[in-house]
Design a protein around this motif. Sequence first.
Motif, short mmCIF file in Angstrom:
data_model
loop_
_atom_site.label_atom_id
_atom_site.label_comp_id
_atom_site.label_asym_id
_atom_site.label_seq_id
_atom_site.Cartn_x
_atom_site.Cartn_y
_atom_site.Cartn_z
N ALA A 132 2.19 -2.55 -16.05
CA ALA A 132 1.29 -1.72 -15.24
C ALA A 132 1.89 -0.35 -14.96
N ILE A 133 3.20 -0.30 -14.78
CA ILE A 133 3.86 0.97 -14.44
C ILE A 133 4.21 1.77 -15.70
N ILE A 168 0.82 -1.20 0.00
CA ILE A 168 0.00 0.00 0.00
C ILE A 168 0.86 1.25 0.00
N GLY A 202 0.59 4.47 -3.04
CA GLY A 202 1.16 3.14 -3.22
C GLY A 202 0.29 2.24 -4.07
N PHE A 203 0.56 0.96 -3.98
CA PHE A 203 -0.13 -0.02 -4.80
C PHE A 203 -0.57 -1.18 -3.93
N GLN A 204 -1.62 -1.84 -4.36
CA GLN A 204 -2.09 -3.05 -3.71
C GLN A 204 -2.25 -4.10 -4.80
N LEU A 205 -1.83 -5.33 -4.52
CA LEU A 205 -1.92 -6.38 -5.52
C LEU A 205 -3.38 -6.73 -5.79
N VAL A 252 4.06 -6.24 -13.87
CA VAL A 252 4.39 -5.03 -13.12
C VAL A 252 4.96 -3.96 -14.05
#
Length: 108
Positions: free
Chosen positions: A25-26, A1, A7-10, A22
């Motif tokens: 996605a980025i 998070i 942040g990010f959450q899976l 990943v």
Amino acid sequence: IEGKGGGFQLAKPAEHITVLDVVNAIDGDKRIFECREIRQRLAVFEEHPPEWACEGICGVRSVMDMAQQRMEEALGQHTILDLARKMYRKAPDTFVVEVQEWINARKG
């Protein structure tokens, strides 16, 4: 998070997320090479390159496309879980506790 912008959450289990997922996605669908078709602007041809010089795929592009494919294949073979397991194998036993404490401190 935690991370930039919250942040990010899976969205799915770590064993189902590849490093390629990943990266995509980025960075999105970003290529390592963008062909500028310089064959058509070679000074030796002035402004009129012969047909033979521009037919087919450029040799440089061909090599770079192959490199892109191999990189994506390699990134697709490793998951987030794989990376975490490699790190935990070399970390001291106390690291698991340290990570959990770090996470708990940020929840509050």
